[in-house]
Design a protein around this motif. Sequence first.
Motif, PDB file in Angstrom:
ATOM      1  N   ARG A 191       0.853  -1.186   0.000  1.00 51.80           N
ATOM      2  CA  ARG A 191       0.000   0.000   0.000  1.00 51.80           C
ATOM      3  C   ARG A 191       0.891   1.239   0.000  1.00 51.80           C
ATOM      4  O   ARG A 191       1.953   1.244   0.602  1.00 51.80           O
ATOM      5  N   TRP A 192       0.433   2.250  -0.659  1.00 51.60           N
ATOM      6  CA  TRP A 192       1.238   3.456  -0.836  1.00 51.60           C
ATOM      7  C   TRP A 192       0.353   4.654  -0.502  1.00 51.60           C
ATOM      8  O   TRP A 192      -0.492   5.048  -1.308  1.00 51.60           O
ATOM      9  N   PRO A 193       0.504   5.213   0.667  1.00 56.51           N
ATOM     10  CA  PRO A 193      -0.383   6.302   1.073  1.00 56.51           C
ATOM     11  C   PRO A 193      -0.305   7.482   0.105  1.00 56.51           C
ATOM     12  O   PRO A 193       0.767   7.799  -0.407  1.00 56.51           O
ATOM     13  N   CYS A 194      -1.435   8.101  -0.168  1.00 57.59           N
ATOM     14  CA  CYS A 194      -1.531   9.252  -1.074  1.00 57.59           C
ATOM     15  C   CYS A 194      -0.580  10.348  -0.616  1.00 57.59           C
ATOM     16  O   CYS A 194      -0.521  10.696   0.553  1.00 57.59           O
ATOM     17  N   ARG A 195       0.172  10.887  -1.579  1.00 58.37           N
ATOM     18  CA  ARG A 195       1.176  11.898  -1.287  1.00 58.37           C
ATOM     19  C   ARG A 195       0.548  13.218  -0.830  1.00 58.37           C
ATOM     20  O   ARG A 195       1.143  13.968  -0.094  1.00 58.37           O
TER      21      ARG A 195
END
Length: 421
Positions: A191-195
Amino acid sequence: MDLEAIAELAQRERLCLGCTGRLAARRGHGLTNHERGQALLATRAMLAEAADETGTAPFFHGATPAPAPDECGLCAGLCGEVESLAQLVLDAVVDIELATFQVGTLVDAEILSREKELQAGLGNHGEPLKSQLNREIGSRVADASGLEPQRDSPDAVIVVDTRYDTVDLQIRSLFIEGRYTKADRTIPQTRWPCRHCRGRGCERCDGSGQMYPDSVQSLVAAPLLEASGAGEDKFHGMGREDIDAAMLGAGRPFVLELRQPRVRSLDLPALEKAINVAADGRITANGLAWVARPRVAELKETVCDKTYRVDIRCDPPVEIERLKKGAQRLAGEVVEQRTPTRVSHRRADLVRPRRVESMKLLSADGATAELEIRAQHGTYIRELVSGDGGRTSPSLAELVEAECRVEVLDVLHLHLEEPET
Ligand SMILES: [Zn+2]
Ligand SMILES: [Zn+2]
């Protein structure tokens, strides 16, 4: 240990029976501290009666009671609250699947320092209040629930805060190892948290809080989270491939950690099927099996050769013979790779030697070519092809004297079964 001095101190400080008995800990095997305190005071009373028939030792004579815990000069009632504190624990673990547990307690600092002081005056023989509470709460919980108290890695550590009557429940994580493959070249491994919103959810990420709607992690974890009732998951991969690279062959090992699970007995083969049906070929998970926590560190430390398949584009187009020769020159070669510009913002700027085990030209039409490359762990494959402006040398681009760049990169195989060469 001076039992007479303990009895005197108990009277002077107005201690409850539990606190009195605790000062004489380990005397009178098998007694609770409450029983120990009672025995000590009763014996003291009988000895006083025998010595003084006039009845001038009023505290010890007859049934003069010790103060109830609520009026105790030390524990402020805690010795009498074991039942209700145990109930707090039982309420906290209801509907949670556990086999073993351990109880801890937090006690007001003033009580603890007062207890130390009293015990110091008697030569420090006593048992700490916390260990009495832990033991007594633990045994009530065990009796009422059938759970087994366990010191080493219990399924749950339950800490009772006696100052606020609250409970902190730490459930041991579950660890599941498997291998994944990824055919979809648009999803990241984790998962890649929104920048923009850092995971809170905003317009840019459609409220998801994520840069990408799915990841290998989210697709693998979803059925497992649901079945275990876990609060969150953590994905530990044995390395990772780029988002736009496929992970093929036998797949890449990973361990998924399920934190704060409410269910521990999961049907892994059925859940593996559920993951693969829901992912619909974009990823697969295979060989799910239980492992212990240390496996995560072991996995993180494991390195191995990898075999890649790449599609490249050459500008200007390069003759097939020349490409073949370039590939042959690189096979068996150790290349020097300075940290690529694309990752230099998060990696130290170093020059690393990396061995290219083999490089085969699978097909070529001049402008494009397909290569199979086996290289040492940590080799930057895109830069091995492009040269990264001279930061990787030698490179395919350098050897064929044309611009070369990778358009598609897939991981075909992790050479785990063979020692690293
Ligand atoms: Zn007490
Ligand atoms: Zn966002």
